[in-house]
Design an enzyme around this catalytic site. Sequence first.
Site, PDB file in Angstrom:
ATOM      1  N   GLY A  76     -21.218  20.608-192.100  1.00 20.82           N
ATOM      2  CA  GLY A  76     -19.852  21.121-191.949  1.00 20.82           C
ATOM      3  C   GLY A  76     -19.173  21.420-193.257  1.00 20.82           C
ATOM      4  CG  ASP A  77     -15.953  23.095-193.364  1.00 16.63           C
ATOM      5  OD1 ASP A  77     -16.161  24.257-192.982  1.00 16.63           O
ATOM      6  OD2 ASP A  77     -15.187  22.318-192.769  1.00 16.63           O
ATOM      7  CB  CYS A  93     -25.140  25.443-179.108  1.00 13.93           C
ATOM      8  SG  CYS A  93     -24.846  27.225-179.111  1.00 13.93           S
TER       9      CYS A  93
END
Length: 325
Positions: free
Chosen positions: A207-208, A101
């Site tokens: 991710g993405d 985070c």
Amino acid sequence: MLNIQSLNIPGNIFLAPVSGWTDSVFRGICAEWGAACTFTELVSGESIVRNLSRAEPLLQRSPLETCCGIQLFGSDPQVLYRAASLLARFRPDFIDINAGCPVQKVIKTGAGSVLMRNPALLGSIVEGVRRACEEFLHGIPVTVKIRSGWDDSRLNYVECARAAVESGAAMVTLHPRTRAQAYTGTSNWDHIADLVSRIPVPVTGSGDLFSPEDAQEMFEKTKCAALMFARGALGNPFIFSATQALLNSEPFTPVEDAKKIETGIKQLEELSKIKGESLACREMRKQFCAYTKGMPGSAEIRGKIVHAETIAEYRDIFKHYPSPR
Ligand SMILES: Cc1cc2nc3c(=O)[nH]c(=O)nc-3n(C[C@H](O)[C@H](O)[C@H](O)COP(=O)(O)O)c2cc1C
């Protein structure tokens, strides 16, 4: 099927933890649409130890979830041991440690991605939680979620993953952005491919991932054992079935707008049962904005959604949409 220690996960397409979005109701809907595994959003170990009943709404699971992990964050191995020891009644399938985070509020407590600056501490946290899992949770696995590193000059995902695995982590999720990047720029999938070849436990890629094709490409390019949709699943729980279909070379008919709205209304009704109508209506505003993204007239719809206070008002906003076929 993916095995992490004694846990058999019935597939390898997961729903990522997304704070403020992936409550138990949404996770249940994603599970219905094929998410093989879900994660709670990050929950503070301190808050569990201090006041379990207050943390409880974040820890509950939906009866629709087949495999659900509770994600904890914290900086003190002893506190996280105690937090994990209190979780049996929520029946988690595994405990995930957040070491990714980037948010200041979390980092300033010494937790989240700042743990990557201290791999030995990350190892001690995994060890503490693993002990709690053995003593209080029937030996369920401990997993970790990391980033590529703190910034471009400190890309230490391999070192952190190894520290976690040596302390007993059974799976590592890598979101290959640095803390400095937060959610900007692109994720570097080469780091996922690299980690897959360097540690002996399953690696989950994040991710993405915004389409089934992205997922297919990530599997091909990185050879990751599993992957997780995060932003790509918001307002789009259908992405799990669509991805499974693509990977199995099966046809998938895109979900109609009316089905999206029906799913949003179902989510709202379920959330109302848990949180009451007023709070559920407010919390669902952003979710409905996500469900209606790209629909004809979506800007006008959004203008109304942000004022919706009751389920009846939501129904009224969407009354011109036909029922799904
Ligand atoms: C609003 C938001 C909240 C998030 N909350 C969490 C969280 O609670 N725990 C966590 O490990 N990751 C969290 N993430 C990171 C996602 O799980 C995921 O790794 C990241 O968004 C990259 O995936 P994507 O590019 O496909 O969205 C969050 C991301 C976003 C955008």
